[in-house]
Design an enzyme around this catalytic site. Structure first.
Site, short mmCIF file in Angstrom:
data_model
loop_
_atom_site.label_atom_id
_atom_site.label_comp_id
_atom_site.label_asym_id
_atom_site.label_seq_id
_atom_site.Cartn_x
_atom_site.Cartn_y
_atom_site.Cartn_z
CE LYS A 13 -11.71 -5.66 -6.49
NZ LYS A 13 -11.88 -5.90 -7.94
NE ARG A 88 -17.17 -9.06 -5.31
CZ ARG A 88 -15.89 -9.40 -5.49
NH1 ARG A 88 -15.09 -9.54 -4.48
NH2 ARG A 88 -15.42 -9.56 -6.69
NE ARG A 127 -6.88 -12.15 -12.80
CZ ARG A 127 -7.88 -11.66 -12.10
NH1 ARG A 127 -7.68 -10.69 -11.24
NH2 ARG A 127 -9.09 -12.11 -12.30
NE ARG A 161 -9.74 -15.23 -10.14
CZ ARG A 161 -10.12 -14.07 -9.65
NH1 ARG A 161 -9.23 -13.29 -9.05
NH2 ARG A 161 -11.35 -13.67 -9.75
NE ARG A 172 -14.78 -12.30 -11.95
CZ ARG A 172 -13.50 -12.41 -12.30
NH1 ARG A 172 -13.14 -13.27 -13.25
NH2 ARG A 172 -12.59 -11.69 -11.70
P1 AP5 Z 1 -5.96 -7.43 -10.38
O1 AP5 Z 1 -5.16 -6.61 -9.44
O2 AP5 Z 1 -5.89 -8.93 -10.23
O3 AP5 Z 1 -7.47 -6.94 -10.37
P2 AP5 Z 1 -8.60 -7.11 -9.27
O4 AP5 Z 1 -9.35 -5.82 -9.21
O5 AP5 Z 1 -8.02 -7.61 -7.98
O6 AP5 Z 1 -9.49 -8.19 -10.00
P3 AP5 Z 1 -10.16 -9.54 -9.53
O7 AP5 Z 1 -10.56 -10.27 -10.78
O8 AP5 Z 1 -9.31 -10.30 -8.56
O9 AP5 Z 1 -11.41 -9.01 -8.82
P4 AP5 Z 1 -12.70 -9.69 -8.59
O10 AP5 Z 1 -13.26 -8.67 -7.70
O11 AP5 Z 1 -13.53 -10.09 -9.73
O12 AP5 Z 1 -12.26 -11.13 -7.99
P5 AP5 Z 1 -12.26 -11.72 -6.51
O13 AP5 Z 1 -11.13 -12.65 -6.41
O14 AP5 Z 1 -12.40 -10.64 -5.50
O15 AP5 Z 1 -5.56 -7.01 -11.88
C1 AP5 Z 1 -6.04 -7.72 -13.01
C2 AP5 Z 1 -4.91 -7.87 -14.05
O16 AP5 Z 1 -4.59 -6.58 -14.59
C3 AP5 Z 1 -3.60 -8.42 -13.46
O17 AP5 Z 1 -3.01 -9.28 -14.39
C4 AP5 Z 1 -2.72 -7.17 -13.24
O18 AP5 Z 1 -1.33 -7.48 -13.41
C5 AP5 Z 1 -3.23 -6.23 -14.33
N1 AP5 Z 1 -3.24 -4.86 -13.87
C6 AP5 Z 1 -3.56 -4.41 -12.62
N2 AP5 Z 1 -3.48 -3.06 -12.59
C7 AP5 Z 1 -3.13 -2.67 -13.84
C8 AP5 Z 1 -2.90 -1.39 -14.45
N3 AP5 Z 1 -3.02 -0.26 -13.73
N4 AP5 Z 1 -2.55 -1.36 -15.76
C9 AP5 Z 1 -2.43 -2.51 -16.48
N5 AP5 Z 1 -2.62 -3.75 -15.95
C10 AP5 Z 1 -2.98 -3.81 -14.66
O19 AP5 Z 1 -13.63 -12.52 -6.50
C11 AP5 Z 1 -13.81 -13.71 -7.25
C12 AP5 Z 1 -15.19 -14.30 -6.94
O20 AP5 Z 1 -15.26 -14.64 -5.54
C13 AP5 Z 1 -16.39 -13.39 -7.17
O21 AP5 Z 1 -16.81 -13.42 -8.53
C14 AP5 Z 1 -17.42 -14.02 -6.22
O22 AP5 Z 1 -17.98 -15.20 -6.75
C15 AP5 Z 1 -16.58 -14.39 -5.03
N6 AP5 Z 1 -16.49 -13.32 -4.01
C16 AP5 Z 1 -15.36 -12.69 -3.61
N7 AP5 Z 1 -15.64 -11.77 -2.67
C17 AP5 Z 1 -16.99 -11.83 -2.49
C18 AP5 Z 1 -17.89 -11.09 -1.66
N8 AP5 Z 1 -17.45 -10.11 -0.82
N9 AP5 Z 1 -19.21 -11.39 -1.73
C19 AP5 Z 1 -19.66 -12.38 -2.55
N10 AP5 Z 1 -18.86 -13.11 -3.38
C20 AP5 Z 1 -17.53 -12.82 -3.33
#
Ligand code: AP5
Length: 216
Positions: A13, A88, A127, A161, A172
């Site tokens: 994403k 979410r 990552r 991270r 997660r």
């Molecule tokens: P990447 O693009 O970073 O993936 P992502 O889907 O953005 O993954 P995240 O881990 O950031 O999502 P998340 O939802 O767990 O974390 P968030 O920060 O939102 O890609 C991952 C890796 O793969 C990268 O290295 C990339 O280069 C590689 N890659 C990408 N696409 C690829 C492909 N097609 N092929 C191969 N490699 C690829 O949330 C973190 C925490 O914050 C949560 O756990 C929670 O505690 C809190 N939080 C955030 N939002 C909320 C909310 N709305 N409500 C409650 N808690 C929340």
């Protein structure tokens, strides 16, 4: 254009939202990045969120909804935004509907990033990001063009991270399946949902995304 990206952790994403921001001038709104900035600053929100995030659990709805309400009211969001990691939970989705309705606007699309859980731990544990500009990289799938130097800003500092360790990723993923996946039928019923195959490589996923956005 107002978009939501929904998918499990590591589904790409953030990678695609950053690309789309550069290509189409939409603002990427990542609640994960906003919360990490709050933790780093030591604010009251950051202090409440820190332990929850490190455990891989979701931060309480009322904290996140307030954050989004303020962010989408900012002038740069007027030309459109991508919600990356929000909503979410059903309560967050309902609050967003109300916020947009109050502003006299609505969502254009909700994009589901479909990926098998089996590949996500590899994706996440490999990552890293540029410590200066936040550009994302991966040990196997996306190394900087020059080793140790960010392609975008030239910085040589990178970071990983705290919640990207394998056991935290499992929590997660459980949170995603229990609390976020139920939003897929919610948006399908509103005829907003489009699904892309996020198992494909990064450029191919970007191509699919463009097709979906062009085709309506
Ligand atoms: P990447 O693009 O970073 O993936 P992502 O889907 O953005 O993954 P995240 O881990 O950031 O999502 P998340 O939802 O767990 O974390 P968030 O920060 O939102 O890609 C991952 C890796 O793969 C990268 O290295 C990339 O280069 C590689 N890659 C990408 N696409 C690829 C492909 N097609 N092929 C191969 N490699 C690829 O949330 C973190 C925490 O914050 C949560 O756990 C929670 O505690 C809190 N939080 C955030 N939002 C909320 C909310 N709305 N409500 C409650 N808690 C929340």
């Amino acid at each position: 254009m107002k978009l939501i990206f929904i998918g499990p952790p590591g589904s790409g994403k953030g990678t695609q939202a950053a690309k789309l921001e550069r290509m189409r001038g939409l603002v990427q709104i990542s609640t994960g990045d906003m919360l990490r900035a709050a933790v780093a600053s030591g604010s009251s929100l950051g202090q409440q969120a820190k332990a929850i995030m490190e455990a891989g659990k979701l931060v309480p709805d009322h904290l996140i909804i307030g954050l989004i309400e303020q962010r989408i009211a900012e002038p740069d969001c007027e030309s459109g935004f991508i919600l990356d990691g929000f909503p979410r939970t059903t309560a967050q989705a309902e609050a967003l509907d109300q916020l947009l309705q109050d502003k006299g606007t609505a969502l254009d699309r909700v994009i589901e990033f479909e990926v098998d859980d089996s590949i996500l731990i590899d994706r996440i544990s490999g990552r890293f990001t540029c410590a200066k500009c936040g550009e994302g990289y991966h040990d196997s799938f996306k190394q900087p063009k020059t080793t140790g130097v960010c392609d975008i800003c030239g910085s040589s500092e990178f970071k990983r991270r705290a919640d990207d360790k394998a056991e935290k990723v499992k929590t997660r993923l459980s949170e995603y399946h229990a609390l976020t996946a139920p939003l897929l039928p919610y948006y399908r019923n509103k005829q907003l949902l489009r699904t892309i195959d996020a198992m494909a490589d990064i450029d191919e996923v970007a191509g699919q995304l463009n097709l979906v956005l062009e085709s309506g």
